[in-house]
Design a protein around this motif. Structure first.
Motif, PDB file in Angstrom:
ATOM      1  N   THR A 130      30.903  61.449 -19.374  1.00  0.00           N
ATOM      2  CA  THR A 130      30.489  60.940 -18.065  1.00  0.00           C
ATOM      3  C   THR A 130      29.466  61.897 -17.451  1.00  0.00           C
ATOM      4  O   THR A 130      29.235  62.997 -17.975  1.00  0.00           O
ATOM      5  N   ALA A 131      28.895  61.493 -16.334  1.00  0.00           N
ATOM      6  CA  ALA A 131      27.960  62.373 -15.624  1.00  0.00           C
ATOM      7  C   ALA A 131      28.661  63.667 -15.210  1.00  0.00           C
ATOM      8  O   ALA A 131      28.081  64.758 -15.305  1.00  0.00           O
ATOM      9  N   GLU A 132      29.914  63.562 -14.798  1.00  0.00           N
ATOM     10  CA  GLU A 132      30.687  64.752 -14.422  1.00  0.00           C
ATOM     11  C   GLU A 132      30.917  65.657 -15.630  1.00  0.00           C
ATOM     12  O   GLU A 132      30.797  66.881 -15.536  1.00  0.00           O
ATOM     13  N   GLY A 133      31.223  65.051 -16.779  1.00  0.00           N
ATOM     14  CA  GLY A 133      31.405  65.819 -18.009  1.00  0.00           C
ATOM     15  C   GLY A 133      30.121  66.492 -18.446  1.00  0.00           C
ATOM     16  O   GLY A 133      30.115  67.653 -18.885  1.00  0.00           O
ATOM     17  N   ARG A 134      29.001  65.770 -18.311  1.00  0.00           N
ATOM     18  CA  ARG A 134      27.695  66.337 -18.682  1.00  0.00           C
ATOM     19  C   ARG A 134      27.346  67.510 -17.768  1.00  0.00           C
ATOM     20  O   ARG A 134      26.855  68.542 -18.224  1.00  0.00           O
TER      21      ARG A 134
END
Length: 142
Positions: A96-100
């Motif tokens: 996800t964007a948060e993971g990235r």
């Protein structure tokens, strides 16, 4: 009595592997993560969307445990599952964007730890090491 270089190489390989694994485990724990979490995030960070099977093959986590790790990462909002439109049996996993954002922050530091490990080793020796270890790995797999 002559020295058995195969046995010595094996022992050195196993000891080096253990030391490297401990170093990496310690580094990853500095980010509040377990090695299994980091491995999955890292493969998705670098390779993009993969099936669960592809993730399992890319990391050193057995298929029985991977679902548990994926569930934990999904609950944290770091990865997401998407069903394949053509085959309902296939599930894709992607960061996800948060993971990235998390990996953008921690991966460069992790890479520095790895680069420091190989500091002082020539490019030629690194290439030789890669080829030798590939050969050993292929022989062990067969």
């Amino acid at each position: 009595m002559s020295e058995n270089l195969s046995l010595k190489a094996f022992i050195v390989l196993m000891k080096a592997s253990k030391s490297v694994q401990e170093l990496i485990k310690k580094d990853i724990s500095n980010y509040g993560m377990r090695t299994s979490d980091f491995e999955i995030l890292e493969v998705l960070y670098h390779k993009g969307k993969l099936t669960v099977r592809e993730v399992s093959e890319a990391v050193l986590i057995n298929t029985g445990s991977i679902t548990y790790v994926i569930d934990k990462l999904e609950k944290k909002g770091l990865i997401e599952r998407n069903n394949c439109k053509d085959d309902r049996r296939v599930v894709y996993i992607q960061i996800t964007a948060e993971g990235r954002k998390l990996m953008d922050n921690i991966f460069p530091q992790h890479q520095k730890v790895i680069e420091a490990l190989f500091d002082g080793i020539t490019e030629e020796d690194k290439k030789t090491m890669i080829e030798v270890l590939k050969t050993v790995g292929q022989k062990a797999a067969n």
